[in-house]
Design a protein around this motif. Structure first.
Motif, PDB file in Angstrom:
ATOM      1  N   ASN A  10       0.946  -1.498   0.164  1.00  0.00           N
ATOM      2  CA  ASN A  10      -0.369   0.519  -0.007  1.00  0.00           C
ATOM      3  C   ASN A  10       0.606   1.214   0.405  1.00  0.00           C
ATOM      4  O   ASN A  10       0.245   1.631   0.076  1.00  0.00           O
ATOM      5  N   ARG A  11       1.595   1.710  -0.201  1.00  0.00           N
ATOM      6  CA  ARG A  11       2.673   2.555  -0.033  1.00  0.00           C
ATOM      7  C   ARG A  11       3.608   1.731  -1.227  1.00  0.00           C
ATOM      8  O   ARG A  11       4.600   3.299  -1.577  1.00  0.00           O
ATOM      9  N   THR A  19       4.884   3.000  -4.725  1.00  0.00           N
ATOM     10  CA  THR A  19       5.798   4.515  -5.023  1.00  0.00           C
ATOM     11  C   THR A  19       7.134   4.657  -6.578  1.00  0.00           C
ATOM     12  O   THR A  19       7.124   2.738  -6.406  1.00  0.00           O
ATOM     13  N   GLY A  51       0.971   3.864   6.459  1.00  0.00           N
ATOM     14  CA  GLY A  51       2.318   4.996   6.406  1.00  0.00           C
ATOM     15  C   GLY A  51       2.502   5.105   5.061  1.00  0.00           C
ATOM     16  O   GLY A  51       2.455   4.541   4.225  1.00  0.00           O
ATOM     17  N   HIS A  52       2.710   6.440   4.463  1.00  0.00           N
ATOM     18  CA  HIS A  52       3.220   6.388   3.274  1.00  0.00           C
ATOM     19  C   HIS A  52       4.782   6.628   2.795  1.00  0.00           C
ATOM     20  O   HIS A  52       5.580   6.565   3.558  1.00  0.00           O
ATOM     21  N   ASN A 100       6.995   6.779   6.277  1.00  0.00           N
ATOM     22  CA  ASN A 100       6.686   6.614   7.649  1.00  0.00           C
ATOM     23  C   ASN A 100       6.200   5.573   8.763  1.00  0.00           C
ATOM     24  O   ASN A 100       5.487   4.574   7.574  1.00  0.00           O
ATOM     25  N   GLU A 147       1.124   8.902   8.871  1.00  0.00           N
ATOM     26  CA  GLU A 147       0.456   9.215   7.387  1.00  0.00           C
ATOM     27  C   GLU A 147       0.839   8.987   6.406  1.00  0.00           C
ATOM     28  O   GLU A 147       1.652   8.489   5.653  1.00  0.00           O
ATOM     29  N   GLY A 148       1.335  10.320   6.479  1.00  0.00           N
ATOM     30  CA  GLY A 148       2.084  11.558   4.561  1.00  0.00           C
ATOM     31  C   GLY A 148       3.492  11.677   5.151  1.00  0.00           C
ATOM     32  O   GLY A 148       4.202  10.973   6.325  1.00  0.00           O
ATOM     33  N   THR A 162       3.280  13.661   8.664  1.00  0.00           N
ATOM     34  CA  THR A 162       2.393  13.559   9.415  1.00  0.00           C
ATOM     35  C   THR A 162       1.972  12.544  10.003  1.00  0.00           C
ATOM     36  O   THR A 162       1.886  11.666   9.747  1.00  0.00           O
ATOM     37  N   GLY A 184      -3.422  14.111   7.234  1.00  0.00           N
ATOM     38  CA  GLY A 184      -2.964  13.113   5.656  1.00  0.00           C
ATOM     39  C   GLY A 184      -1.852  13.440   5.065  1.00  0.00           C
ATOM     40  O   GLY A 184      -0.740  13.188   5.653  1.00  0.00           O
ATOM     41  N   PHE A 185      -2.394  12.346   3.942  1.00  0.00           N
ATOM     42  CA  PHE A 185      -1.250  12.281   2.165  1.00  0.00           C
ATOM     43  C   PHE A 185      -0.471  13.464   2.751  1.00  0.00           C
ATOM     44  O   PHE A 185      -2.283  14.754   2.593  1.00  0.00           O
ATOM     45  N   TYR A 189       1.551  15.000  -1.120  1.00  0.00           N
ATOM     46  CA  TYR A 189       2.486  15.328  -2.563  1.00  0.00           C
ATOM     47  C   TYR A 189       3.232  16.189  -2.509  1.00  0.00           C
ATOM     48  O   TYR A 189       2.318  17.577  -2.491  1.00  0.00           O
TER      49      TYR A 189
END
Length: 191
Positions: free
Chosen positions: A34-35, A37, A90-91, A104, A139-140, A153, A187-188, A190
């Motif tokens: 789920n992270r 990238t 966590g992102h 994170n 999170e972000g 975050t 939140g996330f 970008y």
């Protein structure tokens, strides 16, 4: 937890609509995906992306070029074992200069890895703790444009992390509710 990672090839038609041309299985197994990238590779003709093995410190990297070029997985063990509980939602992100990758975590740690954009290798793992006084979930995560700072975050709080000095500071708190009364967090993020 997920069992597969796919490469989906989406094509634009002359009428400007899109369709799914192909959904190709890249790897089957148990992963924390789920992270997900990616960052462009050093020659600009492809992208690096990765998944982390479930409850492990194994990273599976792929170099994806055009629709017919996929190299990998290149498997590497580095850093702490990453569990679903630790990762939470966590992102993760690559730095704009493509020399770092950060995650994170729910332990209120920013996990940092140096990244070689030519080979796809991670190195120099380190963990920088940020001083969250709540039990908010991570999170972000985003890097500054010069790749010297990271921002994370947790719940309603924003932290700035100086990567070179490995120091963190709280820089903002946000408390509000939406029109239904639900709490609004940071939140996330970008770039």
């Amino acid at each position: 937890l997920n069992y597969n990672l796919y490469l989906s090839i989406v094509v634009q038609k002359p009428d400007l609509s899109f369709y799914l041309k192909e959904k190709r299985l890249l790897i089957h197994g148990n992963f924390n995906v789920n992270r997900l990238t990616a960052c462009i590779n050093n020659t600009g003709d492809g992208w690096w992306t990765w998944v982390n093995g479930y409850s492990s410190n194994q990273f599976y990297l792929f170099k994806i070029g055009d629709q017919d070029t996929v190299a990998g997985p290149f498997i590497q063990e580095i850093g702490n074992v990453l569990t679903v509980e630790n990762l939470g939602i966590g992102h993760a992100a690559f730095s704009p200069d493509a020399k770092l990758m950060g995650i994170n975590t729910n332990n209120h740690d920013l996990l940092l890895y140096d990244f070689d954009n030519a080979t796809g290798e991670f190195s120099n793992f380190r963990s920088i703790h940020y001083p969250d006084t709540t039990t908010s979930s991570a999170e972000g995560m985003v890097f500054s444009m010069d790749s010297k700072l990271a921002y994370v975050t947790a719940g309603r709080d924003l932290y700035q992390i100086d990567i070179q000095n490995e120091t963190a500071m709280h820089i903002a708190h946000h408390t509000s509710a939406d029109e239904e009364g639900w709490p609004v967090g940071m939140g996330f993020m970008y770039p």
